[in-house]
Scaffold this active site. Structure first.
Site, PDB file in Angstrom:
ATOM      1  N   ASP A 168       0.785  -1.290   0.006  1.00  6.96           N
ATOM      2  CA  ASP A 168      -0.076   0.025  -0.077  1.00  6.96           C
ATOM      3  C   ASP A 168       0.836   1.326  -0.065  1.00  6.96           C
ATOM      4  O   ASP A 168       0.545   2.149  -0.627  1.00  6.96           O
ATOM      5  CB  ASP A 168      -0.944   0.006   1.039  1.00  6.96           C
ATOM      6  CG  ASP A 168      -2.091   1.025   1.023  1.00  6.96           C
ATOM      7  OD1 ASP A 168      -2.866   0.952   0.153  1.00  6.96           O
ATOM      8  OD2 ASP A 168      -2.049   1.804   1.956  1.00  6.96           O
TER       9      ASP A 168
ATOM     10  N   LYS B 251       1.214   4.261  -2.845  1.00 12.62           N
ATOM     11  CA  LYS B 251       1.252   5.784  -2.599  1.00 12.62           C
ATOM     12  C   LYS B 251       2.602   6.456  -3.264  1.00 12.62           C
ATOM     13  O   LYS B 251       2.609   7.562  -3.764  1.00 12.62           O
ATOM     14  CB  LYS B 251       1.141   5.893  -1.072  1.00 12.62           C
ATOM     15  CG  LYS B 251      -0.265   5.612  -0.445  1.00 12.62           C
ATOM     16  CD  LYS B 251      -0.230   5.845   0.781  1.00 12.62           C
ATOM     17  CE  LYS B 251      -1.540   5.251   1.425  1.00 12.62           C
ATOM     18  NZ  LYS B 251      -1.505   5.189   3.194  1.00 12.62           N
TER      19      LYS B 251
HETATM   20  N1  LIG Z   1     -10.196   3.737   5.715  1.00 11.51           N
HETATM   21  C1  LIG Z   1      -9.135   4.738   5.526  1.00 11.51           C
HETATM   22  O1  LIG Z   1      -8.937   5.484   6.511  1.00 11.51           O
HETATM   23  C2  LIG Z   1      -8.766   5.226   4.384  1.00 11.51           C
HETATM   24  C3  LIG Z   1      -7.903   6.185   4.201  1.00 11.51           C
HETATM   25  C4  LIG Z   1      -7.493   6.662   2.892  1.00 11.51           C
HETATM   26  C5  LIG Z   1      -7.766   5.985   1.780  1.00 11.51           C
HETATM   27  N2  LIG Z   1      -8.768   4.742   1.938  1.00 11.51           N
HETATM   28  C6  LIG Z   1      -9.023   4.130   0.900  1.00 11.51           C
HETATM   29  O2  LIG Z   1     -10.385   4.382   0.384  1.00 11.51           O
HETATM   30  C7  LIG Z   1     -11.021   3.065  -0.127  1.00 11.51           C
HETATM   31  C8  LIG Z   1     -12.135   2.689   0.788  1.00 11.51           C
HETATM   32  O3  LIG Z   1     -11.668   2.374   2.151  1.00 11.51           O
HETATM   33  P1  LIG Z   1     -12.670   1.822   3.137  1.00 11.51           P
HETATM   34  O4  LIG Z   1     -11.855   1.693   4.378  1.00 11.51           O
HETATM   35  O5  LIG Z   1     -13.912   2.694   3.384  1.00 11.51           O
HETATM   36  O6  LIG Z   1     -13.117   0.277   2.751  1.00 11.51           O
HETATM   37  P2  LIG Z   1     -14.151  -0.567   3.272  1.00 11.51           P
HETATM   38  O7  LIG Z   1     -14.864  -0.142   4.377  1.00 11.51           O
HETATM   39  O8  LIG Z   1     -13.756  -2.009   2.837  1.00 11.51           O
HETATM   40  O9  LIG Z   1     -15.351  -0.214   2.054  1.00 11.51           O
HETATM   41  C9  LIG Z   1     -15.350  -0.496   0.807  1.00 11.51           C
HETATM   42  C10 LIG Z   1     -16.579  -0.391   0.011  1.00 11.51           C
HETATM   43  O10 LIG Z   1     -16.531  -0.695  -1.222  1.00 11.51           O
HETATM   44  C11 LIG Z   1     -17.449  -1.494  -1.578  1.00 11.51           C
HETATM   45  N3  LIG Z   1     -17.282  -2.051  -2.958  1.00 11.51           N
HETATM   46  C12 LIG Z   1     -16.431  -3.031  -3.192  1.00 11.51           C
HETATM   47  N4  LIG Z   1     -16.492  -3.456  -4.648  1.00 11.51           N
HETATM   48  C13 LIG Z   1     -17.686  -2.668  -4.914  1.00 11.51           C
HETATM   49  C14 LIG Z   1     -17.953  -2.481  -6.483  1.00 11.51           C
HETATM   50  N5  LIG Z   1     -17.573  -3.197  -7.520  1.00 11.51           N
HETATM   51  N6  LIG Z   1     -19.091  -1.597  -6.387  1.00 11.51           N
HETATM   52  C15 LIG Z   1     -19.425  -0.845  -5.521  1.00 11.51           C
HETATM   53  N7  LIG Z   1     -18.985  -0.802  -4.266  1.00 11.51           N
HETATM   54  C16 LIG Z   1     -17.775  -1.657  -4.017  1.00 11.51           C
HETATM   55  C17 LIG Z   1     -17.721  -2.350  -0.479  1.00 11.51           C
HETATM   56  O11 LIG Z   1     -18.973  -3.033  -0.781  1.00 11.51           O
HETATM   57  P3  LIG Z   1     -19.593  -4.065   0.651  1.00 11.51           P
HETATM   58  O12 LIG Z   1     -19.899  -3.382   1.481  1.00 11.51           O
HETATM   59  O13 LIG Z   1     -20.469  -4.837  -0.193  1.00 11.51           O
HETATM   60  O14 LIG Z   1     -18.295  -5.128   0.574  1.00 11.51           O
HETATM   61  C18 LIG Z   1     -17.591  -1.244   0.488  1.00 11.51           C
HETATM   62  O15 LIG Z   1     -18.984  -0.776   0.758  1.00 11.51           O
HETATM   63  C19 LIG Z   1      -9.839   2.136  -0.375  1.00 11.51           C
HETATM   64  O16 LIG Z   1      -9.395   2.537  -1.372  1.00 11.51           O
HETATM   65  C20 LIG Z   1      -8.788   2.904   0.755  1.00 11.51           C
HETATM   66  O17 LIG Z   1      -7.516   2.296   0.355  1.00 11.51           O
HETATM   67  C21 LIG Z   1      -9.285   4.380   3.352  1.00 11.51           C
END
Ligand SMILES: NC(=O)c1ccc[n+]([C@@H]2O[C@H](COP(=O)([O-])OP(=O)(O)OC[C@H]3O[C@@H](n4cnc5c(N)ncnc54)[C@H](OP(=O)(O)O)[C@@H]3O)[C@@H](O)[C@H]2O)c1
Length: 357
Positions: free
Chosen positions: A222, A226
């Site tokens: 990851d 970045k």
């Molecule tokens: N968490 C952080 O602090 C943070 C910080 C910076 C960047 N990010 C980035 O932000 C993104 C999301 O992170 P997160 O922590 O929110 O992840 P997460 O909680 O795992 O949520 C991912 C979401 O994407 C959905 N999804 C997966 N495939 C999909 C598709 N084909 N169509 C529509 N929805 C889909 C999932 O659906 P389901 O609910 O059905 O599984 C879930 O709702 C990632 O790329 C991560 O690297 C996160």
């Protein structure tokens, strides 16, 4: 008077930005909350989806329980229907917000831009993925769509924008160094050899600082994505295999399932304790650093740094980006602060959407 502006009220007010949200997980859920604040009054949500279901009906989209309800209610996933909801809207600005980590969706970003939508993303898979995909993105951007990528690195800390601005002014990057992972920052800010690394890792996982499978953090992949994004912003069109990555996951634990990995965390302890003891004996400390030099050499891995190194002055899950450039050449320009977390990441998405108006 309530600060929340209903979807109906926004329709009357003539919102100028129509938005589809992909992903209603941790970040997408926080973004939905921000949409219900006055700052987002110019944004109208016309579609939202998780991996299995989606919603395009305005009454359901306005439901504060949308995120939970999508788990069991809604239409089956279909990108064409979601984009149709954007097309049917009369807003002058149409944007797809990608809050997933889905590579298949990221591979469509360029196509969406070429079709006239803007894309705002927390998903690193395209900008930090293989070089042909990144080049396709650059070609699509030349057609006029805008790509909001502030959330992909540092959860919206102003590092990408700063790099672009410096480059625009003719300043060149000499070195970039820093801590780009909130979880690895926490682990090595805390690790002083007084407790096993595995105990610290378990605690970090309980606190939600690591991914459910901590190998996603410990592998360095990851951080490498970045670094690729930042290197490319600075003018180095690197391939992923040009970033040297040191994984902290021992070979024998790379192929096992999550449960087995979690039951064998103690295998991480001895090698890390030895490296910590060596560094401490020399008065140094261990930090998981990403580094890029002016020849485009990129590396991600564990480094022994002296006690006065900027990365030893980090707290909690802070990220740090130290940029030396032709004009910032005596002291680096340092950007530091919380580099993870749903609220700040969702705010980075919101900021990129609002900047499109
Ligand atoms: N968490 C952080 O602090 C943070 C910080 C910076 C960047 N990010 C980035 O932000 C993104 C999301 O992170 P997160 O922590 O929110 O992840 P997460 O909680 O795992 O949520 C991912 C979401 O994407 C959905 N999804 C997966 N495939 C999909 C598709 N084909 N169509 C529509 N929805 C889909 C999932 O659906 P389901 O609910 O059905 O599984 C879930 O709702 C990632 O790329 C991560 O690297 C996160």
């Amino acid at each position: 008077m309530s600060a929340v502006l209903s979807v109906e009220a926004r329709t009357r007010a003539g919102s100028s930005i129509a938005t589809v949200l992909l992903g209603t997980g941790v970040v997408g859920g926080a973004f939905l909350k921000l949409l219900n604040t006055p700052a987002a009054s110019s944004i109208r949500l016309v579609g939202a989806a998780n991996s299995r279901r989606q919603q395009t009906q305005s009454a359901q989209l306005a439901d504060p329980a949308l995120r939970d309800k999508l788990r069991s209610h809604g239409d089956p996933r279909n990108d064409t229907a979601l984009l149709g909801a954007l097309d049917a809207d009369e807003a002058s600005v149409k944007v797809i917000v990608d809050a997933t980590a889905c590579g298949v969706l990221a591979s469509r970003h360029a196509e969406w831009l070429a079709r006239g939508y803007h894309v705002v993303t927390a998903n690193k898979s395209l900008a930090g993925g293989d070089l042909p995909g990144w080049r396709t993105l650059q070609a699509a951007l030349a057609t006029g769509g805008r790509y909001g990528d502030s959330a992909t690195v540092g959860a919206g800390l102003p590092v990408i924008s700063t790099l672009r601005r410096l480059r625009h002014c003719g300043d060149s990057l000499l070195t970039l160094e820093g801590v780009f992972s909130g979880s690895l920052s926490y682990l090595f800010n805390q690790y002083d050899g007084s407790q096993p690394f595995s105990a610290l890792l378990r605690r970090a996982r309980e606190l939600g600082y690591t991914e459910p499978d901590p190998r996603s953090d410990l592998s360095g992949e990851d951080v490498a994505r970045k670094l690729l994004i930042l290197a490319r912003c600075a003018g180095f069109a690197l391939r992923p295999d040009e970033v040297e990555v040191e994984s902290l996951v021992p070979e024998g634990l790379r192929g096992v399932d999550v449960e087995s990995f979690l039951s064998r965390l103690e295998e991480l302890d001895e090698p890390l304790a030895a490296r910590h003891a060596e560094a401490a004996a020399r008065g140094g400390a261990l930090r998981f650093l990403a580094r890029l030099n002016q020849r485009g050499r990129a590396r991600v891995g564990l480094v022994e740094v002296p006690a006065n190194h900027p990365a030893t002055r980090l707290y909690g899950t802070d990220n740090q980006f130290a940029l030396s450039t032709t004009r910032y050449n005596t002291q680096p320009l340092v950007i530091q602060g919380p580099g993870a977390g749903p609220e700040v990441t969702a705010q980075a998405l919101l900021g990129d959407v609002l900047a499109l108006a």
